[in-house]
Design an enzyme around this catalytic site. Structure first.
Site, PDB file in Angstrom:
ATOM      1  CB  VAL A  29      10.962  -3.792  10.366  1.00 24.04           C
ATOM      2  CG1 VAL A  29      10.563  -4.468   9.060  1.00 24.04           C
ATOM      3  CG2 VAL A  29       9.955  -2.711  10.755  1.00 24.04           C
ATOM      4  CE1 TYR A  56       7.269   9.382  10.408  1.00 22.55           C
ATOM      5  CE2 TYR A  56       7.788  11.653   9.846  1.00 22.55           C
ATOM      6  CZ  TYR A  56       7.477  10.371   9.460  1.00 22.55           C
ATOM      7  OH  TYR A  56       7.377  10.061   8.119  1.00 22.55           O
ATOM      8  CB  ALA A  86       8.746  -0.499   7.662  1.00 16.42           C
ATOM      9  CE1 TYR A  94       2.526  16.422   6.399  1.00 18.47           C
ATOM     10  CE2 TYR A  94       4.052  18.133   5.682  1.00 18.47           C
ATOM     11  CZ  TYR A  94       3.404  17.455   6.695  1.00 18.47           C
ATOM     12  OH  TYR A  94       3.630  17.788   8.008  1.00 18.47           O
ATOM     13  CB  THR A 123       2.871   9.006  12.633  1.00 20.64           C
ATOM     14  OG1 THR A 123       1.553   8.579  12.246  1.00 20.64           O
ATOM     15  CG2 THR A 123       3.674   9.356  11.386  1.00 20.64           C
ATOM     16  CG  ASP A 131       2.098  12.716  14.400  1.00 14.75           C
ATOM     17  OD1 ASP A 131       3.152  12.053  14.486  1.00 14.75           O
ATOM     18  OD2 ASP A 131       1.644  13.162  13.330  1.00 14.75           O
ATOM     19  CG  PHE A 173       3.190  21.723  16.860  1.00 17.05           C
ATOM     20  CD1 PHE A 173       3.648  22.737  17.697  1.00 17.05           C
ATOM     21  CD2 PHE A 173       2.073  20.994  17.249  1.00 17.05           C
ATOM     22  CE1 PHE A 173       3.001  23.016  18.894  1.00 17.05           C
ATOM     23  CE2 PHE A 173       1.418  21.269  18.441  1.00 17.05           C
ATOM     24  CZ  PHE A 173       1.888  22.276  19.264  1.00 17.05           C
ATOM     25  N   GLY A 174       4.534  18.498  17.194  1.00 21.86           N
ATOM     26  CA  GLY A 174       3.911  17.243  17.606  1.00 21.86           C
ATOM     27  C   GLY A 174       4.607  16.000  17.104  1.00 21.86           C
ATOM     28  N   GLY A 194       0.808  -1.210   0.000  1.00 18.41           N
ATOM     29  CA  GLY A 194       0.000   0.000   0.000  1.00 18.41           C
ATOM     30  C   GLY A 194       0.840   1.258   0.000  1.00 18.41           C
TER      31      GLY A 194
END
Length: 246
Positions: free
Chosen positions: A61, A152, A88, A184, A91, A93, A147-148, A12
Site C-alpha cells: 500500500v 505516527y 493498514a 487503545y 509503528t 516508535d 511520546f515517541g 487480524g
C-alpha cells in the site's frame, strides 16, 4: 449485485473485525496483504471455515503502482470498489532524538501515502456511480500526540486533513469521506506493548478503565459504510473510552 468493500490490512486485529462486520452487512469483502506476508492463504482458509468468503490481494500500500495494480485486479476479477477502508498501518516508535529518516519514511509511506495510493484509483469510479464510502482509520495519538510517536502522530493527523479536503470535493456526488480515531484497542500491536507500561501508564488514562475491542471499532466503520450515514462526511469520530475529548 453485492457492493464491494475493500479493507486494507484486513488480516487480524482491527482489520479482520471490520471485514467480518462488513460481510455481515452483505458486502463482498476484499482485503490486502503485504508482499512479505506468508500466511495469507492460511488466513483465508480459516475464514472460509468460519463461513466468510473473503478475497485477498497482495499489495504494497506504500507503493502507488502496486496499489493501482491491486485495484485493477479487483475491478477485473470482482468489480468496482464501493467502500474503501484505509486501515493498514505500522509503528516505529522512538523519541525524535533517536529517530532516523528511514523510520520516519516507513511510517509516513505506510500510514499516510497509502491513503492517497489506495483512494486515487477508486474515487473517480465512486463519483461516476454516484455512491461511495471512504473510511480512514486514524488514531487518538493523531489528535493529542504521543511520546515517541512523532512519525505516527504526524501521519495519523495528516489522514484527517486528507479526509476533510476530499470530503468537500465529492460531497455532491454521493460519496462520503470520514475519519475514525480509535484509542487503545486490544489488537496484537497494542498487546505487544510492555504489560507493565500498559497497566501502569496507558489503561489508567482511559476513563472506562479498559482497552477497546476491535468489534466496537468495526461497528462504527459499518455505520459509516451504510446508507444511513449518507449525510455524514468530513468528520473525525473519536472512539477512545473517554481518553481524549475534543
Amino acid at each position: 449485485m453485492k457492493r464491494i468493500a475493500l479493507v486494507t490490512g484486513g488480516m487480524g486485529g482491527l482489520g479482520e473485525a471490520v471485514c467480518i462486520k462488513l460481510a455481515g452487512m452483505g458486502y463482498q469483502v476484499v482485503t490486502t496483504f503485504s508482499p512479505g506476508n506468508t500466511s495469507a492463504e492460511q488466513w483465508m482458509t480459516s475464514m472460509r471455515v468460519l463461513g466468510f468468503d473473503f478475497r485477498a490481494y497482495q499489495c504494497n500500500v506504500a507503493d502507488y503502482e502496486s496499489a493501482r495494480e491491486c485495484i485493477r485486479n479487483i475491478h477485473r476479477e470482482i468489480g468496482p470498489v464501493d467502500v474503501l477502508v484505509n486501515n493498514a498501518g505500522i509503528t516505529r516508535d522512538m523519541t525524535f532524538k533517536k529517530m532516523d529518516k528511514t523510520n520516519w519514511d516507513a511510517v509516513m509511506s505506510t500510514n499516510l501515502d497509502s491513503v492517497f495510493n489506495m483512494t486515487k484509483p477508486v474515487c473517480d469510479g465512486m463519483v461516476e456511480r454516484g455512491w461511495g464510502r471512504i473510511v480512514n482509520i486514524s488514531s487518538v495519538n493523531g489528535q493529542k500526540g504521543a511520546f515517541g510517536q512523532t512519525n505516527y502522530a504526524a501521519a495519523k493527523a495528516g489522514m484527517h486533513g486528507f479526509t476533510k479536503a476530499l470530503a468537500l470535493e465529492v460531497a455532491r456526488k454521493g460519496v462520503t469521506v470520514n475519519t475514525i480515531s480509535p484509542g487503545y484497542i486490544g489488537t496484537k500491536m497494542v498487546m505487544a506493548i510492555d504489560k507493565e507500561v500498559l497497566e501502569a501508564k496507558i489503561i489508567p488514562q482511559i476513563p472506562m478503565g479498559r482497552l477497546g475491542r476491535p468489534e466496537e471499532i468495526a461497528g462504527l466503520v459499518a455505520y459509516l459504510a451504510s446508507e444511513e450515514a449518507a449525510f455524514l462526511t468530513g468528520a473525525n469520530i473519536a472512539i477512545n473510552g473517554g481518553q481524549h475529548m475534543s
